[in-house]
Scaffold this motif. Structure first.
Motif, short mmCIF file in Angstrom:
data_model
loop_
_atom_site.label_atom_id
_atom_site.label_comp_id
_atom_site.label_asym_id
_atom_site.label_seq_id
_atom_site.Cartn_x
_atom_site.Cartn_y
_atom_site.Cartn_z
N VAL A 23 0.85 -1.18 0.00
CA VAL A 23 0.00 0.00 0.00
C VAL A 23 0.89 1.24 0.00
N ILE A 24 0.60 2.17 -0.90
CA ILE A 24 1.40 3.38 -1.02
C ILE A 24 0.49 4.60 -0.87
N TRP A 25 0.86 5.47 0.08
CA TRP A 25 0.13 6.72 0.31
C TRP A 25 1.00 7.88 -0.19
N GLY A 26 0.38 8.93 -0.59
CA GLY A 26 1.16 10.09 -1.00
C GLY A 26 0.29 11.20 -1.55
N ARG A 27 0.94 12.19 -2.13
CA ARG A 27 0.25 13.30 -2.74
C ARG A 27 0.94 13.59 -4.07
N LEU A 28 0.20 14.14 -4.99
CA LEU A 28 0.76 14.42 -6.31
C LEU A 28 0.06 15.60 -6.94
N TYR A 29 0.72 16.20 -7.90
CA TYR A 29 0.11 17.25 -8.69
C TYR A 29 -0.29 16.65 -10.03
N ALA A 30 -1.60 16.57 -10.28
CA ALA A 30 -2.10 16.00 -11.53
C ALA A 30 -1.98 17.07 -12.61
N GLU A 31 -1.08 16.81 -13.60
CA GLU A 31 -0.73 17.86 -14.55
C GLU A 31 -1.91 18.32 -15.39
N LYS A 32 -2.66 17.38 -15.94
CA LYS A 32 -3.68 17.76 -16.92
C LYS A 32 -4.87 18.48 -16.29
N PRO A 33 -5.44 17.96 -15.14
CA PRO A 33 -6.52 18.75 -14.51
C PRO A 33 -5.99 19.97 -13.77
N GLY A 34 -4.67 19.96 -13.47
CA GLY A 34 -4.10 21.06 -12.71
C GLY A 34 -4.56 21.08 -11.28
N LYS A 35 -4.62 19.89 -10.62
CA LYS A 35 -5.11 19.80 -9.25
C LYS A 35 -4.15 18.99 -8.38
N TRP A 36 -4.14 19.34 -7.09
CA TRP A 36 -3.38 18.57 -6.12
C TRP A 36 -4.26 17.45 -5.57
N LEU A 37 -3.68 16.25 -5.46
CA LEU A 37 -4.43 15.08 -5.00
C LEU A 37 -3.67 14.38 -3.89
N ARG A 38 -4.40 13.94 -2.85
CA ARG A 38 -3.84 13.00 -1.86
C ARG A 38 -4.39 11.63 -2.25
N PHE A 39 -3.50 10.63 -2.36
CA PHE A 39 -3.93 9.35 -2.92
C PHE A 39 -3.47 8.17 -2.09
N VAL A 40 -4.11 7.03 -2.33
CA VAL A 40 -3.66 5.75 -1.78
C VAL A 40 -3.80 4.71 -2.89
N LEU A 41 -2.73 3.93 -3.07
CA LEU A 41 -2.71 2.79 -3.98
C LEU A 41 -2.68 1.53 -3.13
#
Length: 457
Positions: free
Chosen positions: A91-109
């Protein structure tokens, strides 16, 4: 035993799809099975929240490589995290900047089974990022708020982020105690706490308390203010709230400030400070209220993530572990010896479903799960199929497993259900070989059962 295709169906079948569809956070299932490069994983399922986020219909999103969906490019560094989650089964947690929508996301895989599949869930935190940038003003209160927001955004562990935020707040307002209370409006519990040196912790004593008895009086303060402020608990006694006064007095509290935590207009908890310090450099009320608003969003997100994690490893009908959790256990302990296996199949479940209805059949499965939980720790019990259950007992031997099986048979005689059972213990041939042995012995037991009972299927 089930085939790989049947396992795939259970992992990505109706129950996991429906569970994911209930989540309020955008979520999808990614499949890298048969692909050399997991970064080219195919999107197999998306929930309604994901469709709303993408502003597309489900049919436009599924059965396509994930990088083509319009969230990020194929060479995005985030896809390396996807590759690790699938390849390393973690399980991987983190945050990323989604380039195309231009939004910051906190995610879990989160891996789903052993077939190079994983779930991807995320929360749009762009609003928090924008707020964080607006709050870069040169005064102590704003700096403390920004520090808290940064903790929430940058710290992968929610618990560690909250602990550090409470420590930061303690340096700003110098209270005796800082805490977070969470509630469903029926009970309330103290989930996080910071105490000054020499101050007694109250967290253990503040668990699952009746909300009305302990917190109802606080809501009166919120009728005229956005924060509960009690500068001197003597005012409680003057206004006749003797119970509230005694509760706070017992905890050596003489002043209190508590900011309500709301999500979509619903009260979910409080961020509180006992015996805080008022000073000209810090707006304590604004500090707690603003930090509390950000914490509330993350508290709800944490709850949703826990539900997703629970759903990925637990059977929604019986509450025991599910086939996905069992497959992960088999993977992690594949070659280990001395794992006892008891494999059970309910007798005449189809007859119960056909004659008495599926509600009766579901009740029988729930009763069997409860029966097994009285004999084994819940984490050792798996619902491996529709009417199949498996118990995995680590660090055991054949005599103990056989004794447990006979014990179950005796106890079953006083229950409203019956099951056929087989047993085995893993050796050098591995856990799956032992499971196959237990499966064969279960069917031998079932044939013996139907020699003496009418067969309905």
């Amino acid at each position: 035993m089930s085939t790989d295709k049947e396992i795939d169906k259970r992992i990505t079948g109706v129950w996991i799809d429906e569970a994911m569809d209930l989540l309020q956070v955008p979520s999808c299932i990614l499949d890298a099975g048969g692909l050399e490069d997991s970064r080219e994983a195919i999107c197999r399922h998306v929930n309604p929240a994901f469709c709303r986020f993408m502003e597309k219909e489900k049919e436009e999103l599924i059965e396509r490589p994930f990088y083509q969906l319009g969230i990020m490019d194929k060479d995005s560094s985030w896809l390396n995290a996807l590759s690790r989650a699938i390849s390393d089964n973690q399980v991987i947690w983190g945050r990323l900047y989604a380039e195309k929508p231009g939004k910051w996301l906190r995610f879990v895989l989160a891996p789903v089974g052993e077939n190079r599949m994983c779930s991807f869930s995320f929360l749009d935190i762009s609003g928090e990022e924008k707020t964080r940038r607006r709050l870069r003003r040169d005064n102590a209160t704003d700096k403390a708020i920004i520090r808290a927001i940064r903790r929430l955004i940058s710290e992968p562990s929610f618990s560690r982020a909250i602990d550090r935020i409470l420590q930061d707040l303690s340096r700003a307002i110098h209270p005796d105690r800082l805490y977070i209370l969470e509630t469903d409006r029926k009970t309330i519990s103290n989930t996080y706490e910071w105490c000054a040196p020499g101050v007694k912790s109250e967290m253990a004593s503040l668990q699952n308390l009746p909300y009305d008895d302990y917190m109802q009086s606080w809501e009166k303060y919120l009728e005229n203010d956005t924060v509960v402020v009690i500068p001197d608990i003597e005012e409680l006694r003057r206004h006749g709230d003797i119970d509230g006064y005694e509760i706070l007095k017992r905890q050596n509290i003489h002043s209190l400030m508590s900011a309500p935590l709301y999500y979509q207009g619903e009260l979910i908890g409080y961020l509180g400070a006992d015996n805080y310090e008022e000073n000209e450099r810090m707006d304590t009320k604004y500090l707690l209220e603003t930090v509390g608003a950000f914490i509330a969003m993350h508290v709800v997100n944490q709850r949703l993530m826990k539900r997703l994690e629970f759903a990925s490893g637990n059977d929604s009908l019986t509450g025991v572990k599910n086939r996905n959790a069992m497959d992960i256990y088999f993977y992690e302990h594949a070659d280990e010896p001395n794992h006892g296996i008891l494999f059970m199949d309910v007798n005449n479940l189809k007859y119960i479903n056909d004659v008495k209805g599926h509600a009766a059949g579901d009740k029988m499965l729930q009763e069997l799960a409860s029966f097994l939980c009285r004999h084994f720790p819940k984490e050792q019990i798996y619902r491996s199929g529709g009417d199949e259950f498996m118990v995995i007992i680590p660090h055991t031997d054949r005599n103990e497993v056989k004794h447990k099986m006979e014990e179950l048979r005796r106890a079953m005689k006083s229950e409203p259900f019956s099951f056929s059972i087989g047993h085995a213990v893993s050796d050098g041939r591995g856990l799956r070989f032992a499971a196959a042995q237990a499966d064969r012995r279960m069917y031998q037991d079932k044939r013996e059962y139907y020699r003496h009972h009418k067969r309905y299927r």
